[in-house]
Design a protein around this motif. Structure first.
Motif, short mmCIF file in Angstrom:
data_model
loop_
_atom_site.label_atom_id
_atom_site.label_comp_id
_atom_site.label_asym_id
_atom_site.label_seq_id
_atom_site.Cartn_x
_atom_site.Cartn_y
_atom_site.Cartn_z
N PRO A 226 0.64 -1.19 -0.09
CA PRO A 226 0.08 0.03 0.09
C PRO A 226 0.79 1.21 0.08
O PRO A 226 0.46 2.12 -0.60
CB PRO A 226 -1.06 -0.11 1.40
N HIS A 227 2.08 1.26 0.73
CA HIS A 227 2.94 2.45 0.69
C HIS A 227 3.46 2.52 -0.72
O HIS A 227 3.45 3.78 -1.18
CB HIS A 227 3.99 2.31 1.67
N LEU A 228 3.64 1.23 -1.32
CA LEU A 228 4.16 1.73 -2.82
C LEU A 228 3.20 2.27 -3.73
O LEU A 228 3.19 3.04 -4.67
CB LEU A 228 4.81 0.51 -3.42
N HIS A 229 1.98 1.84 -3.57
CA HIS A 229 0.80 2.28 -4.40
C HIS A 229 0.51 3.63 -4.41
O HIS A 229 0.09 4.23 -5.28
CB HIS A 229 -0.55 1.23 -4.04
N PHE A 230 0.49 4.30 -2.82
CA PHE A 230 0.23 5.83 -2.91
C PHE A 230 1.30 6.62 -2.98
O PHE A 230 1.31 7.77 -2.87
CB PHE A 230 -0.37 5.91 -1.45
N GLY A 231 2.52 6.11 -3.31
CA GLY A 231 3.78 6.64 -3.39
C GLY A 231 4.35 7.23 -2.43
O GLY A 231 5.07 8.23 -2.22
N GLU A 232 4.12 6.73 -1.22
CA GLU A 232 4.63 7.16 -0.04
C GLU A 232 6.02 6.67 0.04
O GLU A 232 6.89 7.20 0.83
CB GLU A 232 4.10 6.49 1.09
N ILE A 233 6.68 5.69 -0.84
CA ILE A 233 8.10 5.21 -0.99
C ILE A 233 8.07 4.80 -2.29
O ILE A 233 7.06 4.33 -2.80
CB ILE A 233 8.07 4.40 0.30
N SER A 234 9.41 4.92 -2.77
CA SER A 234 9.55 4.27 -4.17
C SER A 234 10.36 3.26 -4.27
O SER A 234 11.18 2.84 -3.27
CB SER A 234 10.29 5.33 -5.01
N PRO A 235 10.37 2.17 -5.10
CA PRO A 235 11.19 1.03 -5.44
C PRO A 235 12.75 1.51 -5.35
O PRO A 235 13.63 0.90 -4.84
CB PRO A 235 10.74 0.76 -6.65
N ARG A 236 13.16 2.76 -5.92
CA ARG A 236 14.44 3.29 -5.70
C ARG A 236 14.92 3.34 -4.05
O ARG A 236 16.04 3.00 -3.92
CB ARG A 236 14.51 4.56 -6.33
N GLN A 237 14.16 3.95 -3.37
CA GLN A 237 14.18 4.00 -1.83
C GLN A 237 14.34 2.72 -1.37
O GLN A 237 15.44 2.38 -0.50
CB GLN A 237 13.17 4.88 -1.28
N VAL A 238 13.36 1.85 -1.77
CA VAL A 238 13.42 0.45 -1.12
C VAL A 238 15.05 -0.04 -1.30
O VAL A 238 15.38 -0.68 -0.44
CB VAL A 238 12.31 -0.38 -1.51
N ALA A 239 15.41 -0.19 -2.47
CA ALA A 239 16.45 -1.12 -2.98
C ALA A 239 17.80 -0.36 -2.46
O ALA A 239 18.57 -1.15 -1.93
CB ALA A 239 16.60 -1.23 -4.50
N GLU A 240 17.75 1.02 -2.49
CA GLU A 240 18.96 1.85 -1.86
C GLU A 240 18.96 1.59 -0.23
O GLU A 240 19.96 1.36 0.40
CB GLU A 240 18.65 3.13 -2.01
N ARG A 241 17.95 1.71 0.41
CA ARG A 241 17.88 1.60 1.85
C ARG A 241 18.33 -0.10 2.40
O ARG A 241 18.96 -0.41 3.19
CB ARG A 241 16.41 1.67 2.49
N LEU A 242 17.82 -0.93 1.59
CA LEU A 242 18.13 -2.42 1.89
C LEU A 242 19.89 -2.79 1.64
O LEU A 242 20.62 -3.16 2.25
CB LEU A 242 17.43 -3.44 0.93
N ARG A 243 20.20 -2.11 0.36
CA ARG A 243 21.64 -2.00 0.10
C ARG A 243 22.31 -1.43 1.26
O ARG A 243 23.43 -2.02 1.73
CB ARG A 243 22.12 -1.64 -1.24
N ALA A 244 22.06 -0.21 1.62
CA ALA A 244 22.61 0.50 2.59
C ALA A 244 22.62 -0.25 3.99
O ALA A 244 23.81 -0.27 4.76
CB ALA A 244 22.19 1.88 2.82
N HIS A 245 21.75 -0.56 4.36
CA HIS A 245 21.46 -1.61 5.57
C HIS A 245 22.57 -2.92 5.93
O HIS A 245 22.95 -2.89 6.85
CB HIS A 245 20.09 -2.14 5.60
N PHE A 246 22.82 -3.43 4.60
CA PHE A 246 23.73 -4.30 4.73
C PHE A 246 25.24 -4.26 3.93
O PHE A 246 26.10 -5.08 4.25
CB PHE A 246 23.25 -5.82 3.76
N ALA A 247 25.38 -2.90 3.98
CA ALA A 247 26.65 -2.49 3.40
C ALA A 247 27.85 -2.99 4.16
O ALA A 247 28.91 -3.43 3.51
CB ALA A 247 26.77 -1.18 3.09
N ARG A 248 27.83 -2.83 5.40
CA ARG A 248 28.92 -3.25 6.17
C ARG A 248 29.05 -4.31 7.10
O ARG A 248 29.62 -4.66 8.17
CB ARG A 248 29.30 -1.89 7.15
#
Length: 478
Positions: free
Chosen positions: A248-270
């Motif tokens: 639902p957050h994606l549908h209403f544009g409260e978050i974007s797939p770019r943000q999701v992918a970037e956040r997950l990559r950053a979360h596990f970067a180190r």
């Protein structure tokens, strides 16, 4: 000094919002405007659950804007959408006249009725001498950017995903622009004037959701901290939160797939132990595939994608069976659990969505349009592209669809994915104390079934499967 209008729609966030960023960079003042015109979406105006979410998402956006000493401006479009004095076009023209705005910025939507409306608005405003700019905010790639080697749209997901996958790693989200120099209209409607909230005491179970940009990022953080680490094994288990629940957050544009992918990559970067993110990114790819199909084949919400399926023999609409299915009283525990979860929370686990759809379209042989319409009204993540794709996939009539002869057995499915019946026991309290296998198939003990107060099965699963296969064979021979 120049002023621009940012026309918010289903891009209800401040960060990674390309229309907002461009407007701030190009103008001295920005008017954040929401135009309420559901009639312009035709029969796919937001359903009841979506309206509930929209109310709270708009409130959250307004709260975010108030941090910048502004507020969301709301206009209720007058009807007469085809004239300059009404509809969204009329509302924008009035806002332009009142503020002296010289430009309108917005992010694209891909639903057929909205595409048509947006094209008319753009043409009219440009004829008025207004600069109009549109952007992609909610997909990795616009639907027309991905094509086969023959420059044709994709009809199968896997090659589509292989193409899309090469494009996404380099895409980073935009920062929230600051400072935001916001301007207001002389008069703005109140959010309550939109009458989005249900009048019945129906959405009381929706309090597990937090619509809005902040709620979206909180949900993503929960997913990154836990479920993504065992997503491959956990995503099919409805009793646990093994998915991101970001739909639902994606549908209403409260978050974007770019943000999701970037956040997950950053979360596990180190971190040393990094989970495989590909299975989850692939699911986001299915979302993109749905929009790809809707763009290139805009009739799919109402017509079989595979026209050979037009000859299929659906049963006559069965109001009694449909009512039992909607109410979660089919006597098939995993199906009833899903339908009750839907009614209580506005959401249903994806594995269970497939099971309830299979029972309706194959065992009951009711047309997939009936299920699609019910989901449209009751899902907080009701998305035209993905709702149509999902129903046609299960029915067997869609792109890259499960073949019609693949009929889910809800008993074996619940035994496999809800082995101890935790999901069923939560949503079907009549079976809370069911021993062993009876939680999956209570009709196997008539005495227990009668004592439980749970209804007998609406249909014989084996016989209805055979009938469905016969109907499928008949349609193939026509």
């Amino acid at each position: 000094m120049t002023t621009a209008i940012v026309w918010f729609r289903r891009d209800l966030r401040l960060a990674d919002n390309p229309a907002l960023v461009a407007a701030v960079e190009g103008h001295d003042r920005v008017i954040p405007l929401y135009v309420h015109a559901p009639d312009e979406e035709g029969e796919w105006a937001p359903g009841a659950a979506s309206r509930w979410w929209l109310h709270h998402s708009l409130a959250a956006l307004d709260k975010g804007l108030r941090r910048h000493r502004g507020a969301l401006q709301i206009v209720i479009a007058r009807k007469r959408a085809n004239t300059g004095g009404g509809g969204t076009l009329g509302a924008l023209r009035e806002a332009i006249k009142a503020t002296g705005a010289t430009a309108v910025y917005f992010n694209l939507l891909y639903d057929p009725a909205i595409r048509k409306r947006d094209a008319q608005v753009r043409k009219a405003l440009e004829a008025d001498g207004i600069d109009v700019a549109s952007f992609n905010a909610n997909l990795w790639c616009d639907p027309w950017e991905i094509a086969t080697k023959e420059d044709e749209p994709y009809r199968v997901f896997t090659p589509f995903w292989r193409n899309l996958r090469t494009r996404i790693d380099a895409q980073g989200p935009l920062e929230e622009p600051s400072p935001l120099r916001l301007e207001a209209l002389a008069t703005s409607a109140a959010l309550d004037d939109l009458a989005l909230l249900p009048t019945l005491d129906w959405a009381k179970g929706f309090d597990e959701w937090t619509p809005g940009e902040e709620g979206a990022h909180d949900m993503l953080s929960l997913f990154a901290d836990d479920a993504v680490g065992h997503y491959t094994s956990g995503r099919d288990l409805p009793a646990r939160h093994g998915t991101s629940r970001l739909s639902p957050h994606l549908h209403f544009g409260e978050i974007s797939p770019r943000q999701v992918a970037e956040r997950l990559r950053a979360h596990f970067a180190r971190r040393k132990n990094v989970p495989d993110l590909e299975p989850y990114l692939r699911q986001l790819g299915w979302r993109e595939f749905g929009h790809h199909l809707l763009w290139h084949f805009p009739d799919t919400p109402k017509k079989n994608f595979n026209t050979k399926f037009d000859a299929f023999r659906w049963e006559k609409r069965d109001a009694h069976a449909l009512r039992r299915w909607k109410q979660g009283k089919t006597g098939i525990p995993i199906v009833d659990a899903g339908m009750r979860e839907l009614w209580a929370t506005g959401w249903m686990h994806n594995r269970v969505r497939m099971l309830v759809a299979s029972l309706l379209t194959k065992n009951l042989r009711q047309h997939w349009l009936l299920g699609e319409k019910w989901f449209w009204d009751t899902l907080v993540d009701a998305d035209l592209a993905n709702n149509a794709m999902g129903w046609q996939w299960v029915a067997g009539s869609g792109a890259d669809a499960a073949p019609y002869f693949r009929i889910f057995n809800p008993v074996t499915q619940s035994e496999k994915f809800d082995p101890d019946g935790a999901y069923i026991r939560r949503w079907v309290p009549e079976l809370r104390d069911a021993p062993g296998r009876l939680v999956h198939a209570p009709w196997e003990d008539e005495k227990y079934l009668k004592a439980s107060g749970y209804p007998p099965p609406i249909v014989d699963l084996k016989a209805s499967r055979e009938d469905a296969l016969l109907a499928y064979q008949h349609s193939k021979s026509v």
